[in-house]
Design an enzyme around this catalytic site. Structure first.
Site, PDB file in Angstrom:
ATOM      1  N   LYS A 191     -62.236 -11.037 -30.426  1.00 14.81           N
ATOM      2  CA  LYS A 191     -63.472 -11.318 -29.687  1.00 14.81           C
ATOM      3  C   LYS A 191     -63.166 -11.661 -28.231  1.00 14.81           C
ATOM      4  O   LYS A 191     -63.752 -11.106 -27.307  1.00 14.81           O
ATOM      5  CB  LYS A 191     -64.229 -12.477 -30.350  1.00 14.81           C
ATOM      6  CG  LYS A 191     -65.557 -12.749 -29.702  1.00 14.81           C
ATOM      7  CD  LYS A 191     -66.097 -14.114 -30.037  1.00 14.81           C
ATOM      8  CE  LYS A 191     -65.483 -15.151 -29.140  1.00 14.81           C
ATOM      9  NZ  LYS A 191     -65.952 -16.506 -29.351  1.00 14.81           N
ATOM     10  N   ASP A 229     -69.417 -12.126 -31.387  1.00 16.30           N
ATOM     11  CA  ASP A 229     -69.377 -13.571 -31.608  1.00 16.30           C
ATOM     12  C   ASP A 229     -70.432 -13.909 -32.665  1.00 16.30           C
ATOM     13  O   ASP A 229     -71.032 -13.018 -33.270  1.00 16.30           O
ATOM     14  CB  ASP A 229     -69.601 -14.330 -30.285  1.00 16.30           C
ATOM     15  CG  ASP A 229     -71.040 -14.207 -29.811  1.00 16.30           C
ATOM     16  OD1 ASP A 229     -71.820 -13.429 -30.414  1.00 16.30           O
ATOM     17  OD2 ASP A 229     -71.397 -14.904 -28.853  1.00 16.30           O
TER      18      ASP A 229
END
Ligand code: SF4
Length: 216
Positions: free
Chosen positions: A124, A142
């Site tokens: 991420k 996320d």
């Protein structure tokens, strides 16, 4: 076969979200790839507002990986305490700075493969850095992107990696970074975790969750 909206419907959903959030962009403050990397590591389990408060002071004092490694873990920890998990973050940031100096000439690398070798940098974080610092199309998944994508029907998955794959399959490559910001804005402001604000949502006509859970 996965239950998802068609690519055409997904395009419309993103256009509607763009209409609602024309200014959707990264909310972390940074002026270069190194600052973005540090800010993104600090943002784990912390709000962007709090990270920005912390980095507004931190980045005045510390500008390069060399500046950071002059500090002990405790000294850096004091400076980033308000972001939470400061012991782990301090350790990861210092080790990341050492690796940047040793392996990358003090620069932030610009590939996923290299970025994920840095402590505190998962897929991420790497996608955030690639997309925002290097303009490489990427979709960082996320908590907001994961929840919202699977609620609406942009993805149909129970984990972040497959959600990222679904989104990359369903969205034009040049829209990946924009879509990431739009979905985060939507998740923070309207499609909230506990109580999505469906009454003010512009995409109820498309949303799977709305049709199944809300509209009776
Ligand atoms: S209709 Fe409700 S659940 Fe669906 S995207 Fe909008 S806010 Fe989220």
């Amino acid at each position: 076969m996965k239950k998802m909206l068609s690519k055409k419907e997904i395009k419309i959903v993103l256009e509607k979200l763009e209409g609602k959030f024309p200014d959707a962009k990264a909310e972390l403050d940074f002026t270069n790839s190194f600052e973005l990397l540090i800010a993104t590591i600090l943002s784990a389990q912390c709000t962007d507002v709090q990270v920005n408060k912390t980095t507004s002071v931190l980045f005045e004092e510390l500008k390069t990986p060399q500046d950071y490694i002059k500090l002990s873990e405790e000294e850096l920890g004091k400076r980033i305490r308000s972001c939470g998990f400061y012991k782990t973050k301090s350790k990861n940031i210092l080790e990341t700075c050492r690796l940047l100096i040793e392996n990358y000439g003090g620069e932030v690398p610009n590939t996923m493969e290299d970025l994920v070798t840095l402590p505190g940098v998962g897929r991420k974080t790497a996608n955030v850095v690639l997309s925002n610092a290097f303009n490489t199309p990427a979709i960082a998944v996320d908590t907001h992107v994961f929840r919202v994508s699977n609620r609406i029907g942009l993805a149909n998955s129970t984990n972040v990696l497959d959600t990222e794959k679904d989104l990359m399959d369903n969205i034009e490559r040049e829209m990946w970074s924009k879509a990431h910001h739009l979905l985060i804005f939507h998740g923070r402001r309207i499609c909230k975790a506990r109580k999505p604000l469906c009454t003010i949502c512009p995409i109820t006509d498309y949303c799977f969750y709305y049709k199944k859970e809300v509209k009776q």
